[in-house]
Design a protein around this motif. Structure first.
Motif, short mmCIF file in Angstrom:
data_model
loop_
_atom_site.label_atom_id
_atom_site.label_comp_id
_atom_site.label_asym_id
_atom_site.label_seq_id
_atom_site.Cartn_x
_atom_site.Cartn_y
_atom_site.Cartn_z
N ASP A 87 0.83 -1.21 0.00
CA ASP A 87 0.00 0.00 0.00
C ASP A 87 0.86 1.26 0.00
N TYR A 146 -5.70 5.18 -0.84
CA TYR A 146 -4.51 4.40 -0.50
C TYR A 146 -3.87 4.92 0.78
N SER A 149 -5.77 3.21 3.34
CA SER A 149 -5.33 1.82 3.50
C SER A 149 -4.05 1.72 4.32
#
Length: 198
Positions: A87, A146, A149
């Protein structure tokens, strides 16, 4: 008594799948828009901008990451540190691709998609302008989610690190009782036991 590690799911399913879903949509959006551009650029034999290629690759790698981590999570084999590493890499990849796209577009992103700016009436300049802006928005959304994440991965890593070992549930063990002989019972021949010596 032996101790066993309990095996709860450290991933909050709602947050995980929501983040992955938005990343999936953003990646598909970028790939779809750039596929349209690349088709007409190749057809017109015009060189492909490197910004398009980098953004396109970012979308493809993101889709691959979403699929592989999704399968690993469904199988209970998704390692939080592994997920964090990918990630972070994809966040950096998207950030670089977005920065290059934004620089290439210059001030066009803030301008109006009108015939005056993008060609004569009846042309497809306005449509191209809107696609450019849509690709820009998809890239921004991908970066934001992202980043989400990455934060989720860090939370899960801390949760797993703070997880303590607990005794396994006795009901899950094959044998829960131990045999203890009862010497208070009659052990004469008649009861099938050992002979008593007087």
């Amino acid at each position: 008594m032996a101790k066993f590690r309990s095996n709860p799911t450290p991933w909050p399913n709602g947050a995980y799948y929501f983040l992955r879903f938005i990343q999936f949509v953003s990646s598909l959006g970028v790939i779809g828009i750039l596929s349209y551009f690349l088709y007409y650029l190749i057809r017109a034999r015009i060189g492909t901008p490197p910004e398009f290629i980098i953004l396109y690759v970012a979308g493809l790698v993101s889709l691959l990451n979403i699929i592989t981590t999704g399968v690993a999570k469904c199988c209970g084999a998704l390692n939080a540190k592994f997920a964090l590493a990918f990630d972070v890499l994809l966040l950096a990849f998207w950030a670089v691709a977005f920065a290059l796209l934004h620089r290439a577009m210059g001030g066009l992103i803030w301008g109006d998609c009108t015939d005056g700016h993008w060609g004569a009436a009846g042309g497809n300049g306005v449509y191209v302008c809107r696609l450019y802006k849509a690709a820009w928005v998809f890239a921004v959304v991908a970066i934001a989610f992202y980043l989400g994440s990455v934060i989720l991965d860090v939370v899960v890593i801390r949760r797993v690190g703070n997880h303590k070992y607990v005794v396994a549930n006795p009901k899950s063990m094959q044998q829960t009782k131990q045999y203890t002989p009862n010497y208070s019972q009659d052990t004469s021949y008649g009861s099938g036991g050992l002979p008593s010596h007087g």
